[in-house]
Scaffold this active site. Structure first.
Site, mmCIF file in Angstrom:
data_model
loop_
_atom_site.group_PDB
_atom_site.id
_atom_site.type_symbol
_atom_site.label_atom_id
_atom_site.label_comp_id
_atom_site.label_asym_id
_atom_site.label_seq_id
_atom_site.Cartn_x
_atom_site.Cartn_y
_atom_site.Cartn_z
ATOM 1 N N LYS A 96 2.916 11.413 6.865
ATOM 2 C CA LYS A 96 2.113 11.151 8.210
ATOM 3 C C LYS A 96 2.623 11.784 9.508
ATOM 4 C CE LYS A 96 0.105 6.612 6.829
ATOM 5 N NZ LYS A 96 -1.494 7.070 6.329
ATOM 6 N N ASP B 269 9.647 2.715 1.649
ATOM 7 C CA ASP B 269 8.304 3.828 2.034
ATOM 8 C C ASP B 269 8.220 3.468 3.597
ATOM 9 O OD1 ASP B 269 5.945 4.785 2.727
ATOM 10 O OD2 ASP B 269 4.972 4.015 0.878
ATOM 11 N N PHE C 235 0.726 -1.062 -0.059
ATOM 12 C CA PHE C 235 0.044 -0.027 0.109
ATOM 13 C C PHE C 235 0.877 1.270 -0.067
ATOM 14 C CE2 PHE C 235 -2.370 3.478 1.510
ATOM 15 C CZ PHE C 235 -3.893 3.553 0.502
HETATM 16 N N1 PLP Z 1 2.505 4.785 2.042
HETATM 17 C C1 PLP Z 1 2.133 3.964 2.988
HETATM 18 C C2 PLP Z 1 2.906 3.063 3.559
HETATM 19 C C3 PLP Z 1 0.990 4.061 3.710
HETATM 20 O O1 PLP Z 1 0.756 3.667 4.635
HETATM 21 C C4 PLP Z 1 0.245 5.253 2.967
HETATM 22 C C5 PLP Z 1 -1.101 5.574 3.839
HETATM 23 O O2 PLP Z 1 -1.729 5.029 4.647
HETATM 24 C C6 PLP Z 1 0.733 6.048 2.097
HETATM 25 C C7 PLP Z 1 1.869 5.823 1.332
HETATM 26 C C8 PLP Z 1 -0.162 7.049 1.346
HETATM 27 O O3 PLP Z 1 -0.285 8.247 2.157
HETATM 28 P P1 PLP Z 1 -1.305 9.372 1.997
HETATM 29 O O4 PLP Z 1 -2.470 8.881 2.553
HETATM 30 O O5 PLP Z 1 -0.895 10.287 2.961
HETATM 31 O O6 PLP Z 1 -1.338 9.690 0.558
#
Ligand code: PLP
Length: 401
Positions: free
Chosen positions: A255, A226, A141
């Protein structure tokens, strides 16, 4: 109708139904606790998917934001502003890297990392034009943009959004042989979550991340971690990669970097990698704005003390010890995670993750389900041990009824 029901009905009538929130309407919050429109209090065991690592209304962060609001909020990147250099310098230092490219949301930062890797591939590695490949993991994700969902394996996230962006190959998570087979001469990056959050807090087998590091180094491929959800204290370290003594080429952060106050994300890497960008080749109106930088600078200062990482490690050990006792008793099939972060697979006979979440809500605890029978626990790192224990008591009660 109650105030809660009226509010939910209005929201459902006038907002797209792209979420299915628990039926609670939050009006205020402090630390690990939220209060709804009817004055009921709830323990927040989700913390905005780690965006609220430092708790609701953290005084240091609110004061930093207030002071900056009175000073300067936005310039766009057309001009310099006086918080920018400190933000980039101190974030790079926290990451042990050299350069920062600030954005706003997590998905934007992932998009930025994809563009970085492709440009690096063409300009530095010498991959023939149009052939750059990025290897990603099953059940990943990384966000919701058209390109990112193009390499998602979740039908819900992908369906009806084609045509999809090419240039990605998906391999099973935690399988070094599959990864090695997928990496070829056109591969510019391997993009992974060091712990897969949305997939259910999946921790890869020991040795996997060091293996990825070794392979990517040997094959001149960027290792992009990530750490949007796993980073900045959640697992008991600043970065989840640290548990395996791994330093990737690129961190993607988001976040918690915005302290639960403003959206702040960034790609952090070496001067060689982020140096591929020239003026006009990428950008964002709000990325690196003064308000975002002021809040993120306070976040960085708080993380530098190590206090939050230590808290997450200590309380996390306690959380996992307690959850571990539930496994095998008929109600919990498995528990995974690190630090103050856990995925709990509830026995299907006990109800779906959603049903468990609703029962917990009725007892004053807010969590989020994922993938059928899994619930995720990720309380703010500032939660007290007493509150955590109280939350665990509610979970035990719900699972035993
Ligand atoms: N990458 C990871 C590992 C995430 O958990 C998330 C969101 O949950 C994202 C990217 C995407 O972040 P955003 O919702 O701020 O676009």
């Amino acid at each position: 109708m109650s105030v809660t029901e009226t509010s939910i009905a209005a929201a459902e009538a006038h907002s797209a139904h792209n979420y299915h929130p628990l039926p609670v309407v939050v009006a205020s919050a402090d630390g690990a606790w939220m209060t709804d429109v009817e004055g009921r209090r709830f323990l927040d065991m989700l913390a905005g998917y780690s965006a609220l690592n430092f708790g609701h209304g953290n005084r240091r962060l609110i004061e930093a934001a207030k002071a900056q609001l009175e000073q300067l909020t936005l310039t766009s990147r057309a001009f310099h502003h006086d918080r920018f250099a400190a933000f980039c310098t101190q974030l790079a230092e926290l990451c042990g890297m050299e350069m920062v490219l600030p954005m706003n949301t997590g998905a934007e930062a992932v998009e930025t990392a994809v563009k970085t890797a492709r440009k690096w591939g063409y300009r530095t590695k010498g991959v023939p034009d149009g052939r750059a490949k990025i290897v990603v993991a099953e059940n990943n994700f990384h966000g919701r943009t058209t390109t990112i969902i193009s390499f998602s394996t979740d039908p819900e996230a992908r369906a009806d959004y084609g045509p999809y962006t090419p240039g990605f190959e998906v391999v099973p998570y935690g399988d070094p042989a599959a990864l090695e087979a997928a990496v070829d001469e056109d591969t510019v990056a391997v993009l992974l979550e060091p712990i897969q959050g949305e997939a259910g807090v999946l921790v890869p087998p020991a040795g996997y991340l060091p293996g990825v590091r070794e392979l990517t180094r040997a094959r001149n491929v960027l290792f992009i971690a990530d750490e949007i959800q796993s980073g900045l204290g959640r697992t008991g370290r600043t970065f989840a990669c640290e548990h395996e003594h791994v330093v990737p080429d690129v961190y993607i952060l988001g976040k918690a970097l915005g302290g639960g106050v403003v959206p702040v994300s960034a790609v952090v890497s070496s001067a060689e990698v982020l140096g591929v960008f020239q003026p006009g080749e990428h950008g964002s109106t709000f990325g690196g704005n003064p308000l975002a930088c002021a809040v993120a600078l306070e976040v960085i200062a708080m993380l530098r003390t190590g206090e939050f990482q230590q808290r997450a490690a200590e309380l996390g050990d306690h959380l996992h010890r307690e959850l571990g006792l539930l496994v095998g008793g008929g109600s919990v099939e498995a528990v995974r995670g690190r630090g103050l972060w856990a995925g709990v697979d509830v026995a299907p006979a006990r109800g779906t993750g959603r049903e468990i979440s609703e029962k917990l809500m009725d007892r004053g605890v807010l969590v989020k389900d994922t993938h059928g029978s899994t619930i995720r626990l990720a309380p703010p790192l500032v939660i007290s041990k007493e509150d955590l224990d109280w939350g665990l008591d509610q979970l035990r009660t719900v699972l035993s009824t």
